[in-house]
Each structure stands twice: as structure tokens, then as C-alpha cells.
Design a protein around this motif. Structure first.
Motif: not given
Length: 236
Positions: A11-13, A51-56, A60-62
Motif C-alpha cells: 500500500d505504501d508503494i 529516484y533513490s527508492d528501492k522500489a522500481w 519510475n514515477s519519480a
């Protein structure tokens, strides 16, 4: 497999992805340009952090938010090619940092931490915001004759350090960025002649690696592309 799928899209992602997507649409909405412009700096910071987030999905959205900011504020020429480098209507570095003052400290902090230090090729992960910061500087116009580079002089040491990054694309962007934040004022340390000497010294140095040597050559090439008579530099 379902458990792994749910873990990858928590949900967070999902919430963060939706937030970035909505932000991108707001930035690109033409009727809202004047209302959104004061918040562009915050949008850019959010995109670089995302952009530094672990989730692709978040990265991608960033990245799409970053692209929207570049298109709306920095360089509206989305079809700028390798030859053009920068669109004719691109904002100058002086004007950009004059409008978005808090961004300078944020971007300097990223460069200070991630730009390769002495004896290193890099200090970042695969998903480093360093490339976004250099891309931002590389797509701006160089300072005009009537503009001072006092707002961008502090970027010079970190961009020079980025010329020895292990990633080829980072070195290319650092070379282009160096030209854009350089000065036409001979009294300033960021003057083009001074930057050229730094790069030439790096090329002649035997203590630097191949990456640093290549980055310095790229910077020399970019600098000579901007001067009226590059042949004069070979006579010195």
C-alpha cells in the motif's frame, strides 16, 4: 508468487506511485503553470529523492516527475538531440537558482556526498540521484554575459570530481554541466580558461585513472565547442 507480488506492491508503494503520477499531471497541466511554478523546487526535490527508492515503481514515477519539471521549467525542447545539447529556450543556471534558492543547498549536498572523492571512481549506488543533478545542470543554458555565476561557482569542484565517475554517462553529463556553470568573467575561479587548465592538468597527470582521464578529455571537448576561436588555445 502472490505473496511476492503483494510484497512488491504494498500500500505504501502504491500510494507513492499515485502521488507522483498526480504530481506529474499537475506539472504538465498548462492552465496551472503559473500556480505550480512556485512549487517546482519542491517537486524536483521529491523526484530526486524518489529516484533513490528501492522500489522500481516509485523510481519510475519519480523519473517521470523529473522529466515533467525539465520540460516545463528547465528546457521545453523535448526533442533536443545530441547535437543541440540544449534547447534555445532553456533556462540559464543563474535564473534557475535565483528563482529556486533552496534547491542550491539540496543539490550541493547530493553532489558533495556522491561525487567521487580523491582516489575513488564513485561513491554511489546503481540508482544514484547524482545523474539527475548533473542532467539538470547539463540541460541549462550557460550563463549569459550579463549574468554572474556566483550562484553556481560552488558546484564547480563537485562537477569536476564527477568527471572521474565509473559510469560513462555520468562523465558525459558532468562535462556538459561544467560548461554551463562556467563563467565568462576572467576574475572568477569558474572562468572557462581556468576550467580548461584544470582539465588539461588532469589529462597530463599520471596519477589518475582511465575514467578521470576520459572525463577530462570530454570536458575539454565541451569547453572548446563553446569558445569562438578554439584554435587559439592550441597556440598557448
Amino acid at each position: 508468487r502472490l505473496g511476492g507480488f503483494k510484497a512488491a506492491f504494498s500500500d505504501d508503494i502504491i500510494t507513492r506511485v499515485h502521488a507522483f503520477n498526480v504530481l506529474r499531471l499537475i506539472i504538465l497541466d498548462a492552465p496551472l503553470v503559473s500556480q505550480v511554478r512556485p512549487f517546482i523546487g519542491d517537486c524536483l526535490i521529491s523526484a530526486i529523492v524518489g529516484y533513490s527508492d528501492k522500489a522500481w515503481a516509485v523510481r519510475n514515477s519519480a523519473t517521470m516527475v523529473f522529466s515533467a519539471v525539465m520540460l516545463r521549467v528547465v528546457d521545453p525542447d523535448k526533442n533536443a538531440n545530441q547535437k543541440d545539447r540544449v534547447g534555445r529556450n532553456a533556462i540559464s543556471a543563474f535564473e534557475f537558482f535565483r528563482q529556486y534558492v533552496p534547491l542550491k543547498r539540496f543539490l550541493l549536498g547530493i553532489l558533495e556526498y556522491l561525487a567521487p572523492k580523491e582516489g575513488q571512481n564513485s561513491n554511489d549506488s546503481h540508482y544514484s540521484p547524482l545523474i539527475l543533478v548533473l542532467l539538470l545542470l547539463a540541460r541549462m543554458q550557460a550563463a549569459r554575459k550579463c549574468e554572474t555565476t556566483a550562484l553556481t561557482d560552488s558546484f564547480i569542484p563537485y562537477v569536476v570530481r564527477s568527471l572521474r565517475h565509473k559510469d560513462h554517462k555520468v562523465r558525459i553529463l558532468a562535462a556538459r554541466a561544467l560548461v554551463n556553470i562556467g563563467s565568462n568573467d576572467p576574475s572568477r575561479p569558474s572562468h572557462i580558461d581556468h576550467l580548461l587548465l584544470i582539465c588539461v592538468d588532469n589529462v597530463n597527470s599520471k596519477s589518475i585513472g582511465w575514467n578521470a582521464n576520459h572525463g577530462a578529455l570530454l570536458a575539454i571537448y565541451e569547453i572548446l565547442q563553446t569558445v569562438a576561436e578554439p584554435s587559439l588555445y592550441f597556440k598557448r
